[in-house]
Design an enzyme around this catalytic site. Structure first.
Site, short mmCIF file in Angstrom:
data_model
loop_
_atom_site.label_atom_id
_atom_site.label_comp_id
_atom_site.label_asym_id
_atom_site.label_seq_id
_atom_site.Cartn_x
_atom_site.Cartn_y
_atom_site.Cartn_z
CD GLU A 1 -3.06 0.85 0.17
OE1 GLU A 1 -3.17 -0.27 -0.34
OE2 GLU A 1 -3.77 1.82 -0.15
CG ASP A 2 1.54 2.80 3.28
OD1 ASP A 2 0.54 3.13 2.61
OD2 ASP A 2 1.51 2.55 4.49
#
Ligand code: MN
Length: 718
Positions: free
Chosen positions: A76-77
């Site tokens: 996600e990051d």
């Protein structure tokens, strides 16, 4: 501060043969991927995955779980993609991280119904791999521990979600220590004042409470020793949130709550547990209804214990739990306790056991305030014959296998179902009979002009869709017969020199309805439309009410001659509607033995056509209705015959003789001589069915000088 070595040591403590190199590799990778990222606290981002991995190690999970915990935010990051993870850490790890990432994308709002819906999504993910959920819980716990760096609004939002979704989830998985910590953390943000009040109250009473705990412990210890039972006795206050719930439920303040303290006795065997219970109950008076035997009847999450509440040394209530060491570890760690390595195998659970787990999760519904929707959707969901599809908004809906876009449409709204003309699945148009598949994104196309079809009943799977379609058809049929009844009345009234609209809303017409035991004028119109009551009957009653002095018999007795084809049912059954007005279409004049179809006319009931009649085929499909011949009926039907023969004497006699030999009644006959010295004989005869007619036609064809015989739909040759 958590260090990787602590985590590795912990894993090796419960699984000495673990290949911890994967964990170390994940740590290095995560550190690189998150390099430069900083948490709100100012710490390097890596502290978060480390914290999560530490919690997972405390849950005694396997190497893949810990590894996934370290990597759980990389998809996600960071720039990492799924292929990278699969390549470096194997498909098991990448699959878990992918699952955690997907759950992370769901937004859990705090409305009740949405809750149930979203929890279902979690279950969906879980059905795949329960470790996904365990990592999500660890993630949430670590985030809650560091929530103080967020703004107040964000804090409340996350705390609410934790209280509503994640704490109950931990509870259902039986991981008590995570559940209580999540509840207390969430509570401290949701109601900080009350939280502080309880904490300081507990502090104030600390000395007194410790004295009391020691006293009770000593008494229990003594009693156990008398029976040579070796047990560990402990007593401690319940967690803050459960004290709060108790205060609310019993309307008490802190000073009065002795039973905020839970005592626990841990013994070596189940037999000893029951012996200890006997000791407690013979020393102190048990409170009726408070004894629970979760050893004999374990909870769904495998929790086992004996629970009892007794009247203690000072006449106060004392809560005591009795269990074995093993039960204690399950009570604390729940499902995670079963995840411990056994002989190098990471998953002793086979598929069916995993499935059992999911079923047990269903007991959640008992914890929900309004479990209706959850029940409705989830209970069915976990049976393997269901499919899950997405709405365009990303909501998940469950349907029985074999369901169609029509089922989906009705699950959205009755109107959407009624007006459903088509559907797009994953962006592509599909026919309405398309069978939904797991993961389909379904979009319904509607048109306000569209109406449901009877055929839909054959392809829908949900009872909701079926009920709504039936209801629509029923309502529609009634409306149709009311309109039909009204038109029939208007015509019949006009024939009798009356203005129907003048009477429609009159008290007298209402009385006419009542005289037929009908509640409303509409019911009367519907009955007339269906043909149950004739307009003439209604006029008769009405006239007798309006002008009783004027010979009412006249109207009733003098029925006008029927000029048209008989308007009674004529041996035809209309599907789904008894006693509807039936006429035969002049264009094709069908006979028994032929395929037929009904057409709902405006104001003249159902007209029956041959199924292949051109005028039927060219008219509106939506007004078609299924009809069939009534095999029981012994009706005769008029049909036209056109015979071409040589212009010689006695032909008419020969033909009519042959017809009567075939038991055929002649209604009309007409002979015309043509210029080519041929004669054209036209008949209107009565036959039972096509066989009857064809037999007679074949016989006529054999008569000498007969050139041709044709059936005709002309029924008046005068
Ligand atoms: Mn995270």
């Amino acid at each position: 501060m958590i260090r990787l070595n602590d985590i590795v040591d912990r894993v090796l403590s419960y699984h000495p043969e673990a290949d911890v190199s994967l964990i170390e590799k994940a740590y290095v990778y995560s550190a690189k991927a998150h390099a430069g990222q900083v948490r709100l606290s100012g710490e390097p981002y890596l502290m978060h995955p480390l914290g999560v991995a530490d919690i997972l190690a405390r849950m005694r999970l396997d190497v893949f779980s810990i590894t996934s915990g370290l990597l759980h935010d990389t998809l996600e990051d960071t720039d990492t993609n799924l292929d990278d993870l699969t390549h470096l850490f194997g498909s098991e790890v990448s699959h878990i991280v992918d699952g955690v990432t997907k759950i992370g994308r769901f937004e859990f709002s705090s409305h009740e119904e949405r809750q149930a819906e979203n929890m279902r999504k979690m279950i969906l993910a879980m059905a795949d791999d329960i470790r996904v959920v365990l990592i999500k819980l660890a993630d949430r716990l670590h985030n809650m521990r560091t929530l103080n760096y967020h703004g107040v609004g964000k804090q409340r939002l996350i705390a609410r979600e934790t209280m509503d979704i994640y704490a109950p989830l931990a509870g259902r998985l039986g991981i008590d220590w995570i559940k209580t910590e999540l509840e207390d953390l969430a509570f401290s943000y949701l109601d900080p004042d009350v939280y502080e009040e309880i904490v300081s109250g507990l502090k104030r009473n600390e000395d007194e409470r410790e004295r009391y705990i020691k006293e009770v412990k000593d008494v229990i210890q003594e009693k156990l020793a008398e029976l040579d039972l070796e047990g560990k006795v402990s007593g401690r206050p319940k967690h803050i949130y459960s004290i709060y719930k108790k205060m609310i439920a019993q309307n008490l303040d802190l000073e009065h709550i002795y039973d905020i303290i839970a005592f626990r006795i841990i013994l070596n065997s189940i037999r000893e547990c029951y012996e200890a219970l006997g000791v407690i109950h013979s020393s102190w008076k048990p409170i009726p209804g408070r004894f629970k035997d979760y050893i004999g009847m374990p909870k769904a999450n495998m929790y086992q214990s004996l629970h009892t509440t007794v009247i203690g040394p000072y006449g106060e209530r004392v809560e005591i739990q009795i269990r074995t060491e093993e039960m204690h570890s399950i009570a604390n760690e729940g499902i995670a306790a079963h995840w411990v390595y056994k002989e190098g195998r990471s998953f002793p659970e086979n598929e069916s056991k995993r499935f059992t787990w999911l079923r047990q999760l269903l007991e959640w519904q008992q914890d929900l305030k309004d479990p209706r929707e959850f029940l409705e959707t989830v209970r069915v969901d976990l049976f393997p014959d269901d499919v899950y599809v997405f709405t365009p908004n990303g909501d998940v809906k469950a349907f029985p296998r074999g369901s169609t876009p029509i089922d989906f449409a009705y699950s959205v709204h009755t109107e959407v179902g009624n007006q459903c003309t088509g559907a797009k699945v994953n962006g592509k148009l599909v026919p309405l009979k398309y069978e939904l598949k797991n993961g389909d994104i379904v979009e319904i196309i509607t048109s306000s002009k569209h109406v449901p079809s009877k055929d839909w009943l054959k392809i829908v799977k949900t009872s909701r869709a079926r009920t709504r379609i039936r209801h629509w058809i029923k309502t529609e049929e009634r409306e149709r017969s009311i309109a039909l009844g009204r038109e029939i009345c208007e015509r019949e009234f006009r024939k009798h020199g009356l203005n129907f609209n003048q009477y429609l809303n009159s008290e007298e017409f209402f009385q006419v309805a009542q005289s037929f035991s009908l509640q409303k004028v509409e019911d009367l119109l519907a009955s007339i439309g269906y043909g149950k009551i004739s307009a003439l009957q209604a006029i008769g009653k009405l006239t007798s009410l309006v002008e009783p002095e004027e010979k009412p018999e006249e109207l009733v007795v003098e029925r006008p001659e029927r000029k048209e084809r008989p308007s009674h049912r004529g041996g035809v059954l209309v599907k789904g509607a008894d006693d509807i007005l039936v006429r035969f279409a002049k264009c094709c004049n069908p006979l028994p033995g032929e395929q037929i179809a009904g057409f709902i006319t405006r104001g003249r009931g159902v007209s029956v056509h041959r199924a292949d009649c051109a005028s039927l085929l060219s008219s509106g499909f939506e007004r078609r209705i299924e009809v069939e011949w009534d095999r029981e009926a012994e009706e005769v039907h008029p049909v036209g015959l056109a015979v071409i023969c040589a212009n010689v004497k006695g032909m008419l006699a020969a033909i009519s003789g042959t017809l009567s030999n075939h038991d055929i009644n002649i209604l009309q006959a007409n002979v015309r001589t043509r210029v080519d010295n041929r004669a054209e004989c036209k008949f209107v005869v009565e036959v039972r069915d096509t066989d009857h007619l064809l037999g007679a036609m074949a016989a006529v064809r054999k008569i000498k000088n007969v050139i041709d015989v044709q059936r005709s739909s002309v029924l008046d040759i005068r």
